[in-house]
Scaffold this motif. Sequence first.
Motif, PDB file in Angstrom:
ATOM      1  N   ALA A  73       0.826  -1.208   0.000  1.00 45.53           N
ATOM      2  CA  ALA A  73       0.000   0.000   0.000  1.00 45.53           C
ATOM      3  C   ALA A  73       0.860   1.257   0.000  1.00 45.53           C
ATOM      4  CB  ALA A  73      -0.931  -0.009   1.202  1.00 45.53           C
ATOM      5  N   LYS A  74       1.892   1.278   0.820  1.00 46.54           N
ATOM      6  CA  LYS A  74       2.784   2.441   0.879  1.00 46.54           C
ATOM      7  C   LYS A  74       3.570   2.602  -0.423  1.00 46.54           C
ATOM      8  CE  LYS A  74       1.918   3.608   5.152  1.00 46.54           C
ATOM      9  NZ  LYS A  74       1.284   4.853   5.530  1.00 46.54           N
ATOM     10  N   ALA A  75       3.973   1.497  -1.039  1.00 48.69           N
ATOM     11  CA  ALA A  75       4.702   1.556  -2.310  1.00 48.69           C
ATOM     12  C   ALA A  75       3.813   2.136  -3.411  1.00 48.69           C
ATOM     13  CB  ALA A  75       5.203   0.176  -2.702  1.00 48.69           C
ATOM     14  N   LEU A  76       2.566   1.699  -3.462  1.00 47.98           N
ATOM     15  CA  LEU A  76       1.649   2.218  -4.473  1.00 47.98           C
ATOM     16  C   LEU A  76       1.349   3.693  -4.238  1.00 47.98           C
ATOM     17  CD1 LEU A  76      -0.837  -0.770  -4.758  1.00 47.98           C
ATOM     18  CD2 LEU A  76       0.921  -0.088  -6.392  1.00 47.98           C
ATOM     19  N   GLU A  77       1.211   4.064  -2.983  1.00 47.57           N
ATOM     20  CA  GLU A  77       0.943   5.456  -2.638  1.00 47.57           C
ATOM     21  C   GLU A  77       2.117   6.354  -3.012  1.00 47.57           C
ATOM     22  OE1 GLU A  77       0.581   7.686   1.564  1.00 47.57           O
ATOM     23  OE2 GLU A  77      -0.836   6.041   1.276  1.00 47.57           O
ATOM     24  N   ALA A  78       3.322   5.883  -2.802  1.00 43.91           N
ATOM     25  CA  ALA A  78       4.517   6.680  -3.076  1.00 43.91           C
ATOM     26  C   ALA A  78       4.841   6.765  -4.568  1.00 43.91           C
ATOM     27  CB  ALA A  78       5.710   6.099  -2.323  1.00 43.91           C
ATOM     28  N   ASN A  79       4.319   5.848  -5.356  1.00 47.54           N
ATOM     29  CA  ASN A  79       4.668   5.804  -6.782  1.00 47.54           C
ATOM     30  C   ASN A  79       3.444   6.032  -7.668  1.00 47.54           C
ATOM     31  OD1 ASN A  79       7.613   5.017  -6.941  1.00 47.54           O
ATOM     32  ND2 ASN A  79       6.823   3.513  -5.489  1.00 47.54           N
ATOM     33  N   GLY A  80       2.801   7.149  -7.515  1.00 50.31           N
ATOM     34  CA  GLY A  80       1.726   7.524  -8.428  1.00 50.31           C
ATOM     35  C   GLY A  80       0.347   7.077  -8.035  1.00 50.31           C
ATOM     36  N   ASN A  81       0.161   6.550  -6.838  1.00 52.96           N
ATOM     37  CA  ASN A  81      -1.162   6.166  -6.337  1.00 52.96           C
ATOM     38  C   ASN A  81      -1.859   5.160  -7.256  1.00 52.96           C
ATOM     39  OD1 ASN A  81      -2.653   6.437  -4.079  1.00 52.96           O
ATOM     40  ND2 ASN A  81      -3.758   8.253  -4.732  1.00 52.96           N
ATOM     41  N   ALA A  82      -1.170   4.111  -7.619  1.00 52.90           N
ATOM     42  CA  ALA A  82      -1.728   3.060  -8.477  1.00 52.90           C
ATOM     43  C   ALA A  82      -2.726   2.217  -7.678  1.00 52.90           C
ATOM     44  CB  ALA A  82      -0.606   2.184  -9.014  1.00 52.90           C
ATOM     45  N   ASP A  83      -3.471   1.377  -8.375  1.00 49.33           N
ATOM     46  CA  ASP A  83      -4.506   0.559  -7.744  1.00 49.33           C
ATOM     47  C   ASP A  83      -4.004  -0.790  -7.255  1.00 49.33           C
ATOM     48  OD1 ASP A  83      -6.514   2.478  -8.190  1.00 49.33           O
ATOM     49  OD2 ASP A  83      -6.743   1.787 -10.254  1.00 49.33           O
ATOM     50  N   VAL A  84      -3.086  -1.406  -7.998  1.00 45.87           N
ATOM     51  CA  VAL A  84      -2.639  -2.754  -7.665  1.00 45.87           C
ATOM     52  C   VAL A  84      -1.176  -2.906  -8.080  1.00 45.87           C
ATOM     53  CG1 VAL A  84      -3.389  -3.787  -9.850  1.00 45.87           C
ATOM     54  CG2 VAL A  84      -3.309  -5.200  -7.822  1.00 45.87           C
ATOM     55  N   LEU A  85      -0.466  -3.798  -7.413  1.00 43.23           N
ATOM     56  CA  LEU A  85       0.925  -4.086  -7.755  1.00 43.23           C
ATOM     57  C   LEU A  85       0.974  -5.458  -8.423  1.00 43.23           C
ATOM     58  CD1 LEU A  85       3.761  -2.842  -7.440  1.00 43.23           C
ATOM     59  CD2 LEU A  85       4.040  -4.253  -5.414  1.00 43.23           C
ATOM     60  N   VAL A  86       1.421  -5.484  -9.675  1.00 45.47           N
ATOM     61  CA  VAL A  86       1.468  -6.725 -10.449  1.00 45.47           C
ATOM     62  C   VAL A  86       2.819  -7.391 -10.221  1.00 45.47           C
ATOM     63  CG1 VAL A  86       1.364  -7.691 -12.774  1.00 45.47           C
ATOM     64  CG2 VAL A  86      -0.112  -5.784 -12.151  1.00 45.47           C
ATOM     65  N   ALA A  87       2.821  -8.694 -10.012  1.00 47.90           N
ATOM     66  CA  ALA A  87       4.015  -9.515  -9.801  1.00 47.90           C
ATOM     67  C   ALA A  87       4.884  -8.982  -8.665  1.00 47.90           C
ATOM     68  CB  ALA A  87       4.825  -9.638 -11.076  1.00 47.90           C
ATOM     69  N   PRO A  88       4.301  -8.866  -7.449  1.00 47.63           N
ATOM     70  CA  PRO A  88       5.105  -8.339  -6.338  1.00 47.63           C
ATOM     71  C   PRO A  88       6.164  -9.337  -5.877  1.00 47.63           C
ATOM     72  CG  PRO A  88       2.993  -9.064  -5.521  1.00 47.63           C
ATOM     73  CD  PRO A  88       2.954  -9.206  -7.017  1.00 47.63           C
TER      74      PRO A  88
END
Length: 133
Positions: A73-88
């Motif tokens: 959640a913090k990674a998505l918030e810090a990098n453009g507020n994306a919805d989901v992280l693919v292949a984490p």
Amino acid sequence: MKKYFFVAAVAALALSSCSTITHTASTEAVDTEVYNRSNADLKVSPEKISYTFTPNNTYRRAGEKAVLRAAVAKALEANGNADVLVAPQYEVKKTRGLFSTKVKYVTVKGYPAKYTNVHPTTVTEAQVVNALK
């Protein structure tokens, strides 16, 4: 006399025990299905992101899975507020104590993605889904 009464009272309290009450219940299975009647396109970024999250005690108390979810959640918030992280991919650094392990930090890597073109399911899309079942 008071001394014997006091000794008897202390002995009675010491010999009494706590009891545990157990309740049981039976449940009945309910057959239900959840349908999602919406479709969306997933726009995945071509650039892989990396984010290091250092959890505080609140996240650590919730468990390792909660720490991983918070890191995403913090990674998505810090990098453009994306919805989901693919292949984490996760790199978890832990320290071991006498009675527990403690998560020091989590580095999460993956491709951020956003949902676009959210629309109701069309007849042709529903037929494709039914054919895949």
